[in-house]
Write a protein that holds these residues in place. Structure first.
Motif, PDB file in Angstrom:
ATOM      1  N   UNK A 248      42.445  32.563  43.974  1.00 33.99           N
ATOM      2  CA  UNK A 248      41.014  32.463  43.631  1.00 33.99           C
ATOM      3  C   UNK A 248      40.689  31.033  43.173  1.00 33.99           C
ATOM      4  N   UNK A 249      41.571  30.487  42.329  1.00 28.55           N
ATOM      5  CA  UNK A 249      41.344  29.115  41.855  1.00 28.55           C
ATOM      6  C   UNK A 249      41.388  28.141  43.034  1.00 28.55           C
ATOM      7  N   UNK A 250      42.294  28.383  43.978  1.00 30.56           N
ATOM      8  CA  UNK A 250      42.431  27.508  45.149  1.00 30.56           C
ATOM      9  C   UNK A 250      41.161  27.471  45.997  1.00 30.56           C
ATOM     10  N   UNK A 251      40.358  28.518  45.882  1.00 27.82           N
ATOM     11  CA  UNK A 251      39.093  28.554  46.646  1.00 27.82           C
ATOM     12  C   UNK A 251      37.942  27.955  45.830  1.00 27.82           C
ATOM     13  N   UNK A 252      38.267  27.460  44.620  1.00 25.05           N
ATOM     14  CA  UNK A 252      37.229  26.885  43.767  1.00 25.05           C
ATOM     15  C   UNK A 252      36.360  27.960  43.138  1.00 25.05           C
ATOM     16  N   UNK A 253      36.897  29.162  43.040  1.00 33.61           N
ATOM     17  CA  UNK A 253      36.128  30.271  42.444  1.00 33.61           C
ATOM     18  C   UNK A 253      36.779  30.624  41.102  1.00 33.61           C
ATOM     19  N   UNK A 254      36.115  31.490  40.340  1.00 32.50           N
ATOM     20  CA  UNK A 254      36.703  31.914  39.064  1.00 32.50           C
ATOM     21  C   UNK A 254      36.786  33.427  39.003  1.00 32.50           C
ATOM     22  N   UNK A 255      37.570  33.938  38.056  1.00 32.61           N
ATOM     23  CA  UNK A 255      37.716  35.388  37.922  1.00 32.61           C
ATOM     24  C   UNK A 255      36.590  35.914  37.031  1.00 32.61           C
ATOM     25  N   UNK A 256      35.976  37.010  37.448  1.00 30.04           N
ATOM     26  CA  UNK A 256      34.838  37.573  36.703  1.00 30.04           C
ATOM     27  C   UNK A 256      35.314  38.237  35.411  1.00 30.04           C
ATOM     28  N   UNK A 257      34.439  38.200  34.406  1.00 28.51           N
ATOM     29  CA  UNK A 257      34.710  38.933  33.154  1.00 28.51           C
ATOM     30  C   UNK A 257      34.070  40.315  33.268  1.00 28.51           C
ATOM     31  N   UNK A 258      34.370  41.155  32.306  1.00 29.60           N
ATOM     32  CA  UNK A 258      33.659  42.430  32.173  1.00 29.60           C
ATOM     33  C   UNK A 258      34.060  43.460  33.210  1.00 29.60           C
ATOM     34  N   UNK A 259      33.399  44.610  33.174  1.00 33.20           N
ATOM     35  CA  UNK A 259      33.804  45.722  34.031  1.00 33.20           C
ATOM     36  C   UNK A 259      33.457  45.531  35.503  1.00 33.20           C
ATOM     37  N   UNK A 260      32.508  44.650  35.809  1.00 32.50           N
ATOM     38  CA  UNK A 260      32.179  44.383  37.211  1.00 32.50           C
ATOM     39  C   UNK A 260      31.420  45.507  37.882  1.00 32.50           C
ATOM     40  N   UNK A 261      30.503  46.124  37.127  1.00 28.10           N
ATOM     41  CA  UNK A 261      29.691  47.168  37.757  1.00 28.10           C
ATOM     42  C   UNK A 261      28.783  46.536  38.813  1.00 28.10           C
ATOM     43  N   UNK A 262      28.358  47.357  39.770  1.00 24.77           N
ATOM     44  CA  UNK A 262      27.556  46.809  40.865  1.00 24.77           C
ATOM     45  C   UNK A 262      26.173  46.415  40.361  1.00 24.77           C
ATOM     46  N   UNK A 263      25.544  45.455  41.046  1.00 21.98           N
ATOM     47  CA  UNK A 263      24.190  45.038  40.670  1.00 21.98           C
ATOM     48  C   UNK A 263      23.236  46.216  40.808  1.00 21.98           C
ATOM     49  N   UNK A 264      23.493  47.029  41.818  1.00 22.72           N
ATOM     50  CA  UNK A 264      22.665  48.209  42.078  1.00 22.72           C
ATOM     51  C   UNK A 264      22.700  49.142  40.866  1.00 22.72           C
ATOM     52  N   UNK A 265      23.896  49.398  40.323  1.00 27.43           N
ATOM     53  CA  UNK A 265      24.008  50.332  39.196  1.00 27.43           C
ATOM     54  C   UNK A 265      23.430  49.704  37.935  1.00 27.43           C
ATOM     55  N   UNK A 266      23.527  48.360  37.819  1.00 33.05           N
ATOM     56  CA  UNK A 266      22.947  47.722  36.635  1.00 33.05           C
ATOM     57  C   UNK A 266      21.432  47.818  36.658  1.00 33.05           C
ATOM     58  N   UNK A 267      20.818  47.654  37.850  1.00 30.23           N
ATOM     59  CA  UNK A 267      19.348  47.776  37.906  1.00 30.23           C
ATOM     60  C   UNK A 267      18.942  49.215  37.606  1.00 30.23           C
TER      61      UNK A 267
END
Ligand code: SAM
Ligand code: FES
Length: 359
Positions: free
Chosen positions: A333-352
């Motif tokens: 993930x770091x090699x792609x210049x990305x970072x690891x997400x925090x938290x439970x990672x619920x979907x945006x759909x479920x958060x709305x």
């Protein structure tokens, strides 16, 4: 091609419920080559960045039983296959899930064959124990269950569920799925939604006898389901199954084009770079993360069971253990210049949905 791409992109992002493209339009995207193909990937990657962001959700997959009551034509752990069977004890599952959390997995995905030994009571007590131990989210992937069972899973703390519809072609489904109907699988997806569990589904790319038009229809079917998570991967022929010896798609880019189109049509969904992409190409999961995906699912199954859960040949990571995979994933993930997400990672759909319910 460019107008079609940008229309799709903007259209779906701002009004995800508006009409989907037609089968011929999706076919045109699946047939892109060379520079046009690179543009498709870049558009999907850009959209992913704008909608779900750069953070990658890390979900540890724990394959806790390879017993299966079903005899699916493609699967290496099918009932009539000759694999040595194993079941992890409930305590062992809970301990391993807690361990996975220390390796950086905020979600643990519990997956098995269709194994009735794990009754709803057993699974609920496993899920409850894992959640009580502080693991932020639990996903189940244990095959078709009744609506009543799904409600019990939800009450025990199950956040998400993965159940692929495998193919939207009813005839093909019947051929490769002798124990289940397509309608029952899709009903289960609806029951999951009613039980307020986040729904993940998807299909295998490149099943034998599936035409390119079938693939276009699969993409559209998945997009119409309005899923929290879309999990797809290449079909890989397992030699000990009726589909053994069937070839991969000649145009290897179709696997990646499919993922990019799924992102363009589903801007807000979680899309994992599934393990099978690494069996296709050693850099497969990285490539999928660069054409729309935002989830990585390292294997956290104890090393001694891994060789027994080979759904398809050439499965990666069978000689590693959970700590090695978690470490490798961080590097990738770091090699792609990305970072690891925090938290439970619920979907945006479920958060709305949760926000609307609070109002
Ligand atoms: N029993 C659960 C179910 O049916 O959903 C979960 C386990 S099942 C083995 C997980 C997924 O593995 C299936 O949904 C299928 O898409 C995938 N799979 C099985 N055999 C495969 C193969 N030969 N190539 C690619 N994917 C395969
Ligand atoms: Fe298992 Fe890389 S994810 S070794």
């Amino acid at each position: 091609m460019q107008p079609l791409l940008s229309i799709l992109q903007q259209f779906r992002e701002h009004s995800p419920r508006t009409e989907l493209p037609s089968v011929p339009e999706v076919l045109a995207l699946l047939r892109l080559q060379g520079d046009d193909c690179a543009k498709l990937y870049a558009a999907a990657d850009k959209l992913r960045q704008r909608t779900v962001g750069d953070a990658v959700h890390v979900r540890g997959i724990l394959e806790f039983s390879n017993y299966c009551a079903n005899d699916c034509g493609y699967c290496g752990i099918r009932r009539s296959g000759g694999v040595t069977r194993y079941r992890m004890a409930p305590d062992e599952i809970v301990t391993q899930a807690i361990q996975a959390r220390t390796w950086g997995c905020n979600t643990v995905v519990l997956q098995s064959g269709a194994d009735p030994w794990y009754t709803v009571e057993r699974l609920c007590s496993i899920v409850r124990a894992i959640r009580l131990a502080g693991v932020p989210a639990v996903t189940l992937s244990v095959g078709v269950r009744t609506a009543a069972e799904l409600r019990q899973f939800a009450a025990a703390g199950c956040d998400r569920y993965l159940l692929r519809f495998e193919t939207s072609n009813r005839r093909l489904f019947r051929q490769i799925h002798p124990d289940e109907t397509f309608a029952r699988r899709v009903q289960c997806l609806e029951d999951l939604r009613s039980a307020r569990i986040q729904v993940g589904s998807g299909f295998m790319i490149g099943l034998p006898d599936a035409s390119l038009a079938t693939l276009a229809r699969d993409i559209l079917f998945a997009s119409r389901l309005d899923l929290d998570m879309i999990g797809c991967g290449p079909f890989l022929a397992h030699p000990d199954t009726p589909l053994g010896g069937k070839p991969q798609l000649e145009d290897r880019e179709i696997y990646f084009k499919t993922m990019a189109i799924l992102r363009l049509l589903n801007p807000r969904a979680h899309i994992p770079a599934t393990t099978a992409f690494d069996a296709l190409d050693p850099n497969g999961r990285n490539r999928v993360l660069q054409c729309g995906a935002n989830v990585f699912m390292p294997n956290v199954t104890p090393g001694k069971y891994r060789r027994l859960y080979q759904l398809y040949p050439n499965k990666p990571c069978v000689d590693e253990d959970g700590a090695a995979c978690a470490c490798c994933v961080r590097g990738r993930i770091a090699g792609l210049g990305r970072r690891i997400a925090d938290g439970p990672g619920h979907s945006l759909r479920s958060q709305s949905r949760a926000k609307t319910a609070r109002r």
